[in-house]
Design a protein around this motif. Structure first.
Motif, PDB file in Angstrom:
ATOM      1  N   GLN A 265       0.841  -1.192   0.000  1.00 44.41           N
ATOM      2  CA  GLN A 265       0.000   0.000   0.000  1.00 44.41           C
ATOM      3  C   GLN A 265       0.879   1.247   0.000  1.00 44.41           C
ATOM      4  O   GLN A 265       1.987   1.248   0.529  1.00 44.41           O
ATOM      5  CB  GLN A 265      -0.922   0.033   1.222  1.00 44.41           C
ATOM      6  N   ARG A 266       0.366   2.287  -0.603  1.00 45.28           N
ATOM      7  CA  ARG A 266       1.046   3.576  -0.629  1.00 45.28           C
ATOM      8  C   ARG A 266       0.253   4.564   0.229  1.00 45.28           C
ATOM      9  O   ARG A 266      -0.906   4.839  -0.010  1.00 45.28           O
ATOM     10  CB  ARG A 266       1.135   4.113  -2.060  1.00 45.28           C
ATOM     11  N   ARG A 267       0.916   5.076   1.252  1.00 48.59           N
ATOM     12  CA  ARG A 267       0.313   6.067   2.130  1.00 48.59           C
ATOM     13  C   ARG A 267       0.946   7.418   1.799  1.00 48.59           C
ATOM     14  O   ARG A 267       2.162   7.592   1.886  1.00 48.59           O
ATOM     15  CB  ARG A 267       0.542   5.719   3.599  1.00 48.59           C
ATOM     16  N   ARG A 287      -3.638   4.016  -0.898  1.00 47.76           N
ATOM     17  CA  ARG A 287      -4.004   3.344  -2.142  1.00 47.76           C
ATOM     18  C   ARG A 287      -3.131   2.108  -2.335  1.00 47.76           C
ATOM     19  O   ARG A 287      -2.012   2.046  -1.805  1.00 47.76           O
ATOM     20  CB  ARG A 287      -3.798   4.267  -3.355  1.00 47.76           C
ATOM     21  N   PRO A 288      -3.580   1.140  -3.133  1.00 47.22           N
ATOM     22  CA  PRO A 288      -2.687   0.042  -3.508  1.00 47.22           C
ATOM     23  C   PRO A 288      -1.484   0.593  -4.255  1.00 47.22           C
ATOM     24  O   PRO A 288      -1.610   1.494  -5.089  1.00 47.22           O
ATOM     25  CB  PRO A 288      -3.573  -0.829  -4.415  1.00 47.22           C
ATOM     26  N   ALA A 289      -0.303   0.063  -3.952  1.00 46.49           N
ATOM     27  CA  ALA A 289       0.921   0.588  -4.553  1.00 46.49           C
ATOM     28  C   ALA A 289       0.920   0.447  -6.068  1.00 46.49           C
ATOM     29  O   ALA A 289       1.541   1.242  -6.771  1.00 46.49           O
ATOM     30  CB  ALA A 289       2.132  -0.118  -3.949  1.00 46.49           C
ATOM     31  N   TYR A 290       0.226  -0.556  -6.602  1.00 37.11           N
ATOM     32  CA  TYR A 290       0.229  -0.789  -8.042  1.00 37.11           C
ATOM     33  C   TYR A 290      -0.767   0.109  -8.775  1.00 37.11           C
ATOM     34  O   TYR A 290      -0.783   0.134 -10.006  1.00 37.11           O
ATOM     35  CB  TYR A 290      -0.113  -2.251  -8.340  1.00 37.11           C
ATOM     36  N   ARG A 291      -1.572   0.862  -8.052  1.00 34.58           N
ATOM     37  CA  ARG A 291      -2.567   1.709  -8.694  1.00 34.58           C
ATOM     38  C   ARG A 291      -1.966   3.087  -8.956  1.00 34.58           C
ATOM     39  O   ARG A 291      -1.945   3.946  -8.088  1.00 34.58           O
ATOM     40  CB  ARG A 291      -3.817   1.827  -7.820  1.00 34.58           C
ATOM     41  N   LEU A 292      -1.484   3.292 -10.169  1.00 34.88           N
ATOM     42  CA  LEU A 292      -0.821   4.546 -10.525  1.00 34.88           C
ATOM     43  C   LEU A 292      -1.855   5.545 -11.033  1.00 34.88           C
ATOM     44  O   LEU A 292      -1.950   5.850 -12.223  1.00 34.88           O
ATOM     45  CB  LEU A 292       0.261   4.295 -11.576  1.00 34.88           C
TER      46      LEU A 292
END
Length: 441
Positions: A265-267, A287-292
Motif C-alpha cells: 500500500q502507498r500512504r 491506495r494500492p501501490a500498483y494503482r498509478l
C-alpha cells in the motif's frame, strides 16, 4: 494537421515536476524518457467547455503492450498503465517534462485516453460514518478488547517481551483490524518491532503504549466526549469522520509531500498552507501501490479550491470539497515559521489538544545543518539560539542540505513527531522537495 497551442499556461516549473518524483531513480528515468525517442503517439486535447488540457502519450515497451499515460491539467489527475510501484512513475513525469519543454500538439485523443479520463474518479475519500452505522459497536468492543490485552501486558511486565510472547502482538493487531480499527492495528504492529531493537526500547515503547491505553479509555466514554475529541479518538482508531462545517476556500501552497510504502500500500500525505486563511491542512490517502492513479501535487505548486476540515480539537486533516486547480501564481509566500522553540511549543499545544496527533507541520525559518558529531549518528538542525532538532536515523540528504546551505541558514519544512524532524522541502528559489534527491549515507 495538428495545431500548436499558443499561450499555454505554465502551472509548474521544471524543477517542481522533477521534484515530484518519489525517488532519485524515478527522477533520472523520467529525464531520460523525456529526452528519448521511444514514444508512440502523443498529444494534448482541450476539454470542452473548460480551460483544461488532457495530455496523453503511448510509450513502447518492447514486446509488451505499450504503456498508456494521461495527465489532466490544471487538476493534476494522472494515470498510467505501467507496472511501477512508485507514484508518480517515470511515464507521468516524462510526459509532463516534455510538455513543459514544448507544448504538445493539439490532437484528437485516442479511445484509451478518453476512457482513462472518464474513469478517473479523482474523488477523495469522504470519511466514514462509524458513529451511525453497525460498525460502531464492533469498534467499541475491539477497543475494549485492546484495553484488556494492554492490561495483561502491563501485569506480565516488559522484561520478557524481546524473548517471548511475540505472537501476541500480531494476534492483537488482527483483532483490531477485524474490529474496524486499522490505525490502532497499525500502531500495535509497529510497536511489536520495538522490544529488543535498541538499548532504549522500553523508553520508546512505554509512551506509545500509554497513548493506546488513553485511546481505549476514550472509547469507554466516547459519547461523553466533546465533538472534536470524539472525532480525534475515531481518527486515531482508523475511522475518521466526514468533514464538517469547517470549510475554507483559499489559495493553497503545497509545502511538502511524503509517501510511505507498506504491505503493498502507498500512504501519502500532502501538507498545504492557505495564503489568506493562514491555516495548515493535511490531505492523506491510502491506495494500492500498483494503482498509478490520483492527484500529483508537487511541492511549491499553488492550488485554488475549497477544503473541508475533519472535526478535531486541533483541526489539520482535510479533504477537498471542490476540485483543486493549479494556478499560475509565483511561489512568493512567506510561511509562518520560527525557530526550534516555536516548533516544540506549537507541537506541545497541538498534542495537548489531540494526544493522538502523530505528525505536526513544522517550518524552520533559519536552520543550520550539522553533521553527526562525536558519539552521535544523527544529523541535526540548529537555529540561531543554539537549539537543535535531530533528523531521523539514516537520513540520506544531510550532505545535500549542507551543500545547499553553504554556511547560510536554510528555510526547511517538514514533520515533527516529538522525536525527529523529517525535512520534506527546502526553500531555494521556491520550495523544492527532497525525496527525488539521491541519498548519500
Amino acid at each position: 494537421m495538428s495545431v500548436l497551442p499558443t499561450d499555454v499556461p505554465r502551472f509548474l516549473v521544471t524543477e517542481q515536476i522533477r521534484g515530484a518524483a518519489p525517488d532519485h531513480a524515478t527522477r533520472r528515468a523520467a529525464d531520460e524518457l523525456a529526452r528519448g525517442d521511444n514514444w508512440g503517439q502523443a498529444g494534448c486535447s482541450n476539454l470542452d467547455g473548460s480551460d483544461g488540457r488532457l495530455l496523453w502519450a503511448e510509450f513502447a515497451e518492447g514486446k509488451r503492450a505499450p504503456v498508456h499515460t494521461t495527465v489532466l491539467l490544471p487538476t493534476t489527475h494522472v494515470a498510467c498503465s505501467c507496472a511501477a510501484t512508485r507514484f508518480p512513475c517515470r511515464h507521468i513525469l516524462g510526459l509532463l517534462l516534455r510538455d513543459q519543454k514544448s507544448a504538445l500538439d493539439l490532437r484528437l485523443p485516442p479511445d484509451w485516453a478518453t476512457r482513462a479520463d472518464n474513469m478517473r474518479s479523482g474523488r477523495a475519500d469522504t470519511g466514514s460514518d462509524v458513529t451511525h452505522d453497525s460498525r460502531r459497536e464492533k469498534l467499541i468492543a475491539g477497543m475494549a478488547d485492546l484495553q484488556r490485552w494492554l492490561g495483561d501486558v502491563a501485569r506480565q511486565g516488559l522484561a520478557g517481551l524481546p524473548q517471548s510472547r511475540r505472537h501476541e502482538w500480531p494476534a492483537a493487531a488482527n483483532r483490531l483490524a477485524d474490529a474496524y480499527a486499522p490505525e490502532a492495528a497499525r500502531e500495535v504492529r509497529e510497536l511489536s518491532l520495538l522490544p529488543g531493537s535498541a538499548p532504549d526500547w522500553p523508553e520508546r515503547l512505554l509512551p506509545r503504549l500509554g497513548r493506546l491505553a488513553l485511546l481505549c479509555a476514550a472509547f469507554q466514554r466516547l459519547d461523553e466526549l466533546p465533538p472534536g475529541e470524539q472525532a480525534d479518538a475515531l481518527t486515531a482508531a482508523g475511522q475518521p469522520p466526514r468533514p464538517g462545517d469547517d470549510c475554507v476556500s483559499d489559495t493553497w501552497l503545497v509545502a511538502g509531500v511524503r509517501q510511505e510504502y507498506e504491505n503493498k500500500q502507498r500512504r501519502e500525505r500532502v501538507w498545504l498552507h492557505g495564503r489568506a486563511s493562514g491555516r495548515w491542512a493535511l490531505l492523506s490517502n491510502v491506495r494500492p501501490a500498483y494503482r498509478l492513479e490520483g492527484l500529483c501535487l508537487p511541492a511549491g505548486a499553488m492550488l485554488t479550491g475549497e477544503l473541508g476540515f475533519v472535526p478535531s480539537a486541533w483541526p489539520l486533516a482535510a479533504r477537498p470539497t471542490t476540485e483543486l486547480m493549479l494556478e499560475d501564481i509565483p511561489d512568493l509566500d512567506v510561511l509562518p515559521g520560527g525557530d526550534v522553540n516555536d516548533v516544540v511549543t506549537g507541537y506541545a499545544a497541538a498534542l495537548a489538544a489531540n494526544p493522538w496527533l502523530r505528525r505536526y507541520p513544522a517550518l524552520l525559518d533559519e536552520a543550520f545543518v550539522e553533521p553527526p558529531g562525536a558519539g552521535s549518528l544523527l544529523w541535526r538542525l540548529r537555529d540561531r539560539r543554539g537549539h537543535t532538532l535531530p533528523l531521523p536515523p539514516r537520513f540520506g540528504h544531510g550532505w545535500h542540505l549542507l551543500a545547499l546551505a553553504a554556511d547560510r541558514p536554510l528555510a526547511l519544512f517538514g514533520e515533527w513527531d516529538g522525536t525527529h524532524f523529517t525535512p520534506l522541502s527546502a526553500r531555494r528559489d521556491g520550495w523544492r522537495a527532497l525525496a527525488a534527491w539521491r541519498g548519500v549515507p
